[in-house]
Structures are given as C-alpha cells and as structure tokens.
Design a protein around this motif. Structure first.
Motif, mmCIF file in Angstrom:
data_model
loop_
_atom_site.group_PDB
_atom_site.id
_atom_site.type_symbol
_atom_site.label_atom_id
_atom_site.label_comp_id
_atom_site.label_asym_id
_atom_site.label_seq_id
_atom_site.Cartn_x
_atom_site.Cartn_y
_atom_site.Cartn_z
ATOM 1 N N MET A 228 0.833 -1.194 0.000
ATOM 2 C CA MET A 228 0.000 0.000 0.000
ATOM 3 C C MET A 228 0.868 1.243 0.000
ATOM 4 S SD MET A 228 -2.887 0.815 2.921
ATOM 5 C CE MET A 228 -3.560 -0.826 2.746
ATOM 6 N N GLY A 229 0.441 2.271 -0.754
ATOM 7 C CA GLY A 229 1.190 3.520 -0.792
ATOM 8 C C GLY A 229 0.285 4.726 -0.679
ATOM 9 N N CYS A 230 0.815 5.793 -0.075
ATOM 10 C CA CYS A 230 0.066 7.043 0.073
ATOM 11 C C CYS A 230 1.033 8.194 0.306
ATOM 12 C CB CYS A 230 -0.932 6.955 1.220
ATOM 13 S SG CYS A 230 -0.200 6.583 2.822
ATOM 14 N N SER A 231 0.493 9.396 0.169
ATOM 15 C CA SER A 231 1.284 10.603 0.398
ATOM 16 C C SER A 231 0.399 11.623 1.096
ATOM 17 C CB SER A 231 1.838 11.115 -0.933
ATOM 18 O OG SER A 231 2.682 12.228 -0.730
ATOM 19 N N PRO B 165 11.083 7.125 1.305
ATOM 20 C CA PRO B 165 10.795 5.967 0.450
ATOM 21 C C PRO B 165 9.833 6.316 -0.680
ATOM 22 C CG PRO B 165 9.493 5.820 2.452
ATOM 23 C CD PRO B 165 10.387 7.027 2.606
ATOM 24 N N ALA B 166 9.970 5.582 -1.772
ATOM 25 C CA ALA B 166 9.088 5.745 -2.925
ATOM 26 C C ALA B 166 8.158 4.539 -3.031
ATOM 27 C CB ALA B 166 9.898 5.897 -4.203
ATOM 28 N N ASP C 147 4.041 9.335 -7.846
ATOM 29 C CA ASP C 147 4.668 8.129 -7.301
ATOM 30 C C ASP C 147 3.592 7.069 -7.074
ATOM 31 O OD1 ASP C 147 6.579 6.407 -6.219
ATOM 32 O OD2 ASP C 147 6.351 7.225 -4.198
ATOM 33 N N GLY C 148 3.882 5.858 -7.481
ATOM 34 C CA GLY C 148 2.946 4.755 -7.316
ATOM 35 C C GLY C 148 2.268 4.338 -8.605
ATOM 36 N N ALA C 149 2.090 5.257 -9.550
ATOM 37 C CA ALA C 149 1.403 4.914 -10.807
ATOM 38 C C ALA C 149 2.193 3.886 -11.604
ATOM 39 C CB ALA C 149 1.160 6.166 -11.636
ATOM 40 N N GLN C 150 3.495 4.100 -11.733
ATOM 41 C CA GLN C 150 4.337 3.141 -12.454
ATOM 42 C C GLN C 150 4.372 1.800 -11.729
ATOM 43 O OE1 GLN C 150 8.113 4.679 -13.913
ATOM 44 N NE2 GLN C 150 9.120 2.760 -13.337
ATOM 45 N N GLY C 151 4.425 1.837 -10.406
ATOM 46 C CA GLY C 151 4.425 0.605 -9.619
ATOM 47 C C GLY C 151 3.126 -0.168 -9.761
#
Length: 192
Positions: free
Chosen positions: A9-12, A104-105, A132-136
């Motif tokens: 999971m990722g967020c900003s 971190p990315a 950040d996160g779209a490519q992942g």
C-alpha cells in the motif's frame, strides 16, 4: 483468482488520515502481510508506526533489513529508505537516490513486490500529490497482480490515484470507506 499472499500500500498527502480509516478496520486474523510506504520526512523516525499502531488490531512495526514480511502484520517503510521486497519475501532497505523526489518511494516497493509475488499481490494506492505509485501499480498489473485505487474524488490529493487510473492500473476504484472491506474480502476469499 490466485490466493493473495501480500498487500502493498502507498500514500502521500492526506495518507496518514486515510491509513487511520483503513487499517483499524482490518481483521486481527488477516492472513497476509500489509506493507506500507507513506511519504514522510527523514525526521519521522518511528512516528508513523506509532500513529498507526495506536488503533490497529494487527501488530505494526517498521520493516527491518532482511526480515520476512509476516502474515497478519503491518510493516511500515522506515523514513528516508526505499523499502524493497526480495524474491524470497524478505525486506531490503535502500538509500539510493530519490524517485519522484521522495524516499521511500511507492514505485520502488510496488515494482519489487510485483517481482516477488506476481499474481498473488494486492496493491493499494491512496491519496497523494505526486505521481509516485502509478508506475508501480502498472508493474503490479503487468505481473498479474490486483490493484485497488482510491476514488480521486474521495482523496485529499487526487494526483496519485488519477495517475494510476490513467495508466489503466486499477481493477477497483473505491472510496476510502470501502477499501478495508475490499482488502479483507479479497484476502479472505483467496485463502487456499
């Protein structure tokens, strides 16, 4: 659908509040690890883990170099290190250059998690003010994994979820109050 073995999971911007809506709603018997990258400054040390730990039924800790991603645990990226997943499901920390001006990315986590778990990975991308996160997320989709993206109209900052949707990297687009339910259902439904 293959059995889910991990959630990444990722967020900003707005992410800590979003995590407080999702993580306490996850059941204590969640059968997979939850691995989180939240953009934070280098001075954040263990503050993110402590903030999340307060309300969760699952144990929460910063990820440690060469430690395994444990089912039923929430692992948080330490400040100022990229959190990577090794092929054997253990963590690696990297101080390599910033991606999208952050470390971190989210991309670093998702791309390595996609390599490690492929179609057995569930990726979740929440609110954020950069791409950040779209490519992942695209890497997770390409590896056969599954992707949940927060509805941009529901996000504090909609740039991150919109970027993932624009790349075709969303199996589900959900408001914040449905994401914990989706995670739990997908992980429980995919038990062996």
């Amino acid at each position: 659908m293959k059995r889910i073995r991990a959630v990444a999971m990722g967020c900003s911007a707005g992410g800590i509040a979003a995590l407080h809506d999702i993580l306490p709603a996850l059941p204590a018997n969640l059968p997979v690890p939850v691995i989180i990258v939240c953009h934070s400054g280098p001075a954040a040390t263990d503050l993110l883990s402590a903030a999340i730990r307060r309300d969760c039924r699952l144990p929460v800790a910063e990820a440690q170099e060469r430690s395994p991603a444990l089912p039923g645990h929430i692992h948080v990226a330490p400040p100022d290190y990229h959190l990577l997943i090794e092929p054997d499901g253990t963590f690696a920390l990297s101080a390599e250059e910033r991606i999208h001006n952050v470390r971190p990315a989210i991309d670093a986590l998702l791309e390595t998690a996609a390599e490690a778990w492929g179609e057995e990975l569930l990726a979740v991308l929440l609110t954020g003010a950069n791409e950040d996160g779209a490519q992942g997320m695209a890497a997770v989709k390409a590896a056969g994994g599954h992707c949940i993206v927060q509805d941009p109209s529901d996000a504090v900052a909609d740039v991150m979820p919109r970027a993932a949707i624009a790349r075709g990297a969303a199996d589900w687009i959900a408001p914040l109050d449905r994401i914990a339910f989706l995670i739990t259902s997908l992980c429980q439904d995919s038990r062996p």
